[in-house]
Design a protein around this motif. Sequence first.
Motif, PDB file in Angstrom:
ATOM      1  N   VAL A   4       0.861  -1.181   0.000  1.00  0.00           N
ATOM      2  CA  VAL A   4       0.000   0.000   0.000  1.00  0.00           C
ATOM      3  C   VAL A   4       0.902   1.236   0.000  1.00  0.00           C
ATOM      4  CG1 VAL A   4      -1.738   1.286   1.300  1.00  0.00           C
ATOM      5  CG2 VAL A   4      -1.776  -1.217   1.293  1.00  0.00           C
ATOM      6  N   THR A   6       0.856   5.231   0.404  1.00  0.00           N
ATOM      7  CA  THR A   6       0.023   6.377   0.786  1.00  0.00           C
ATOM      8  C   THR A   6       0.817   7.655   0.535  1.00  0.00           C
ATOM      9  OG1 THR A   6       0.798   6.223   3.047  1.00  0.00           O
ATOM     10  CG2 THR A   6      -1.281   5.148   2.568  1.00  0.00           C
ATOM     11  N   THR A   8       0.498  11.791   1.114  1.00  0.00           N
ATOM     12  CA  THR A   8      -0.261  12.902   1.688  1.00  0.00           C
ATOM     13  C   THR A   8       0.590  14.162   1.695  1.00  0.00           C
ATOM     14  OG1 THR A   8       0.418  12.134   3.864  1.00  0.00           O
ATOM     15  CG2 THR A   8      -1.808  11.561   3.205  1.00  0.00           C
ATOM     16  N   THR A  34      -6.989   5.373  -5.095  1.00  0.00           N
ATOM     17  CA  THR A  34      -8.032   6.229  -4.536  1.00  0.00           C
ATOM     18  C   THR A  34      -7.359   7.556  -4.246  1.00  0.00           C
ATOM     19  OG1 THR A  34      -8.797   4.297  -3.383  1.00  0.00           O
ATOM     20  CG2 THR A  34      -9.831   6.368  -2.766  1.00  0.00           C
ATOM     21  N   TYR A  41      -5.177  19.892   0.274  1.00  0.00           N
ATOM     22  CA  TYR A  41      -4.480  18.780   0.904  1.00  0.00           C
ATOM     23  C   TYR A  41      -4.694  17.532   0.053  1.00  0.00           C
ATOM     24  CZ  TYR A  41      -2.799  15.692   4.576  1.00  0.00           C
ATOM     25  OH  TYR A  41      -2.094  14.772   5.295  1.00  0.00           O
ATOM     26  N   ILE A  45      -4.150   6.869  -2.071  1.00  0.00           N
ATOM     27  CA  ILE A  45      -3.777   5.523  -1.661  1.00  0.00           C
ATOM     28  C   ILE A  45      -3.689   4.665  -2.911  1.00  0.00           C
ATOM     29  CG2 ILE A  45      -4.557   3.472  -0.432  1.00  0.00           C
ATOM     30  CD1 ILE A  45      -5.885   5.425   1.569  1.00  0.00           C
ATOM     31  N   ILE A  47      -2.722   0.751  -4.385  1.00  0.00           N
ATOM     32  CA  ILE A  47      -2.362  -0.638  -4.092  1.00  0.00           C
ATOM     33  C   ILE A  47      -1.513  -1.125  -5.265  1.00  0.00           C
ATOM     34  CG2 ILE A  47      -3.239  -2.922  -3.452  1.00  0.00           C
ATOM     35  CD1 ILE A  47      -4.462  -0.922  -1.610  1.00  0.00           C
ATOM     36  N   PHE A  57      12.292  -4.523  -1.591  1.00  0.00           N
ATOM     37  CA  PHE A  57      11.159  -3.688  -1.191  1.00  0.00           C
ATOM     38  C   PHE A  57      11.598  -2.492  -0.333  1.00  0.00           C
ATOM     39  CE2 PHE A  57       7.601  -2.497   1.564  1.00  0.00           C
ATOM     40  CZ  PHE A  57       6.672  -2.177   0.585  1.00  0.00           C
ATOM     41  N   ASP A  74       4.474  13.342   2.199  1.00  0.00           N
ATOM     42  CA  ASP A  74       4.775  12.154   2.984  1.00  0.00           C
ATOM     43  C   ASP A  74       4.347  10.948   2.156  1.00  0.00           C
ATOM     44  OD1 ASP A  74       5.492  10.925   5.607  1.00  0.00           O
ATOM     45  OD2 ASP A  74       3.436  10.217   5.462  1.00  0.00           O
ATOM     46  N   ARG A  76       4.581   6.823   1.870  1.00  0.00           N
ATOM     47  CA  ARG A  76       4.965   5.597   2.561  1.00  0.00           C
ATOM     48  C   ARG A  76       4.550   4.394   1.737  1.00  0.00           C
ATOM     49  NH1 ARG A  76       4.871   6.613   8.635  1.00  0.00           N
ATOM     50  NH2 ARG A  76       5.067   8.873   8.640  1.00  0.00           N
ATOM     51  N   ALA A  77       5.405   3.405   1.646  1.00  0.00           N
ATOM     52  CA  ALA A  77       5.029   2.131   1.039  1.00  0.00           C
ATOM     53  C   ALA A  77       5.138   1.078   2.121  1.00  0.00           C
ATOM     54  CB  ALA A  77       5.958   1.805  -0.114  1.00  0.00           C
ATOM     55  N   MET A  78       4.046   0.388   2.355  1.00  0.00           N
ATOM     56  CA  MET A  78       4.031  -0.611   3.432  1.00  0.00           C
ATOM     57  C   MET A  78       3.390  -1.890   2.926  1.00  0.00           C
ATOM     58  SD  MET A  78       2.688   2.202   6.153  1.00  0.00           S
ATOM     59  CE  MET A  78       2.339   1.205   7.585  1.00  0.00           C
ATOM     60  N   HIS A  79       3.947  -3.005   3.355  1.00  0.00           N
ATOM     61  CA  HIS A  79       3.395  -4.312   2.996  1.00  0.00           C
ATOM     62  C   HIS A  79       1.933  -4.371   3.443  1.00  0.00           C
ATOM     63  CE1 HIS A  79       2.958  -8.612   2.640  1.00  0.00           C
ATOM     64  NE2 HIS A  79       4.150  -8.683   2.075  1.00  0.00           N
ATOM     65  N   GLU A  80       1.065  -4.940   2.597  1.00  0.00           N
ATOM     66  CA  GLU A  80      -0.371  -4.937   2.912  1.00  0.00           C
ATOM     67  C   GLU A  80      -0.712  -5.706   4.190  1.00  0.00           C
ATOM     68  OE1 GLU A  80      -2.986  -7.094   0.352  1.00  0.00           O
ATOM     69  OE2 GLU A  80      -1.607  -8.763   0.092  1.00  0.00           O
ATOM     70  N   PHE A  83      -1.878  -3.904   7.382  1.00  0.00           N
ATOM     71  CA  PHE A  83      -3.264  -3.411   7.418  1.00  0.00           C
ATOM     72  C   PHE A  83      -4.229  -4.583   7.603  1.00  0.00           C
ATOM     73  CE2 PHE A  83      -0.711  -0.597   4.762  1.00  0.00           C
ATOM     74  CZ  PHE A  83      -0.872   0.597   5.430  1.00  0.00           C
TER      75      PHE A  83
ATOM     76  N   LEU B   2      -8.866  -4.236   1.555  1.00  0.00           N
ATOM     77  CA  LEU B   2      -8.459  -3.067   2.328  1.00  0.00           C
ATOM     78  C   LEU B   2      -9.389  -1.903   2.040  1.00  0.00           C
ATOM     79  CD1 LEU B   2      -4.645  -3.287   1.597  1.00  0.00           C
ATOM     80  CD2 LEU B   2      -5.786  -3.813   3.735  1.00  0.00           C
ATOM     81  N   GLU B  66       9.822  -2.980   5.656  1.00  0.00           N
ATOM     82  CA  GLU B  66       8.784  -3.609   4.842  1.00  0.00           C
ATOM     83  C   GLU B  66       7.385  -3.243   5.308  1.00  0.00           C
ATOM     84  OE1 GLU B  66       9.207  -7.880   4.036  1.00  0.00           O
ATOM     85  OE2 GLU B  66      11.333  -7.392   3.812  1.00  0.00           O
ATOM     86  N   TYR B  67       7.213  -3.222   6.628  1.00  0.00           N
ATOM     87  CA  TYR B  67       5.866  -2.977   7.141  1.00  0.00           C
ATOM     88  C   TYR B  67       5.637  -1.516   7.504  1.00  0.00           C
ATOM     89  CZ  TYR B  67       5.451  -7.984   7.062  1.00  0.00           C
ATOM     90  OH  TYR B  67       5.405  -9.283   6.628  1.00  0.00           O
TER      91      TYR B  67
END
Lengths: 89, 452
Positions: A4, A6, A8, A34, A41, A45, A47, A57, A74, A76-80, A83, B2, B66-67
């Motif tokens: 994911v 995000t 912002t 999305t 602002y 997001i 995927i 990664f 800002d 950020r890439a984070m493993h799904e 969440f 999600l 990663e997370y």
Amino acid sequence: MKAVITVTGKDSVGIIAAVSAFCAEKDANITEITQNVLSEYFAMIMIVEIDKLTVPFADFAAGLAALGSARGLDIRAMHEDIFNTMHHI
Amino acid sequence: MLNVADILETIGMIREENLDIRTITMGISLLDCVSEDPDHLCTRVYDKITRTAEHLVKTGVDIEHEYGIPIVNKRVSVTPISLIGGSISPEGYLKLAHTLQRAADTLGINFIGGFSALVHKGMTTGDRNLISVIPEALAETTNVCSSVNVASTKAGINMDAIRLMGSTIKRAAYLTRDNNSIGCAKLVVFANVPEDNPFMAGAFHGVGEPDSVINVGVSGPGVVAAAIRRAGDCNLSELADVIKKTAFKITRVGQLVASEAARRLHAPFGIIDLSLAPTPAIGDSVARILEEMGLEVCGTHGTTAALAMLNDAVKKGGVMASSHVGGLSGAFIPVSEDEGMIAAVNAGALSLEKLEAMTAVCSVGLDMIAVPGDTSEEVICGIIADEISIGVANTKTTAVRLIPAYGKGVGDSVSFGGLLGTAPIMPLRTDSPARFIARGGRIPAPIHSLKN
């Protein structure tokens, strides 16, 4: 596997283009976006599929963060899984 | 699937509310390092630790990236050193402390715990030899943590050991006098110590544990405070639910990180420690949660009730989110490490007596409390005995981490920097418990019927 992304911060021209180009360059396939702008602002997001990433990664995430800080955003890439784990039983 | 609200909630917790994994702690058994030759013992200890935890820091950093969740500390806990040192001399034990420091330096971890002894019923020669060099070990190393278990609900309270700890703490304060008596911040006196605690300074790897294990401590006072703020003026049943749901989410992240770390490091997953561990940062305070619940200031009347409810709700929410829960699990109330606690002490609202009462309903005990440097050994022993009694009588863990800051008095404060924070010197009663403490012996284990 999916991640994911995000994004912002303050809106400006070309945010989506820059992030998409970065993803394409690293072979991350965008499957969902999305995005909206609320009083200047910007919030997005994305995927992305990360199975075929051409870089580790962590480097992908660091590259996006750097791209963001250059534009005052800002990113950020984070493993799904973080969440999924937090919000789904 | 999600959804946007869930994603934004998680990002907000990490970015604005200081959600993090406080520690990944690898427990390592040193029982197979035993040797009658102290030098050989040190070599085996160094080799075992550095071999087993070789990839700990890198794995932690990889998972963090990663997370996208900060993992603040990567640490190691080892078998209580008095158990592997046996009858070696005090100098041998000191050499072992330096060996632990060398291993910590090689690994790049920020603390290694286990320079410890379990003496709740009595002391072996090895225990005595280890305790006799704790002050030197803490003064001559920077990352080695020490703990001594002096009581248990089944064995009662070893008052001879408490007496020894009174002088040990004073000497540690003196030997580190040039650095705000920081040695004492790395030394914990326990009752009913858990054997799988990932948090420092009290972590060690218990004798019932496997060769190596991954234990994870979660945190998140800021997240809980924010959730309570958003809940507004609801009643306490509803508020307990809000805390439970938040604790569930925090713990799920801990479980994810713990399973992932265990898999990558080829060590079994041990436990998640469900603790609200504060830091001196603004927005990461347990005291501020209590104030968000409706207290004008932490320490006022009602504080114990609010803390009891918070502690219980955190456990109820966290238990379902993790396959194994252990360690200290509960809200921590260290004074120097909690911005709100420091403010409450400075405002004169939070006293040592109230903190003692609070420890009856939450995790750990009198933690990171600075007291005047001229406090007598007997008064320190009295404080320890009081706190330890609360743990023994209530079948819970309690602990004492006191800093009699050398050369400082009420009105001064000591600053340790980093996670250890800043502690205002708190006033104590000075009437002497010397005759009581001098009696020594053991306080018998409490009866478990006729509960009143």
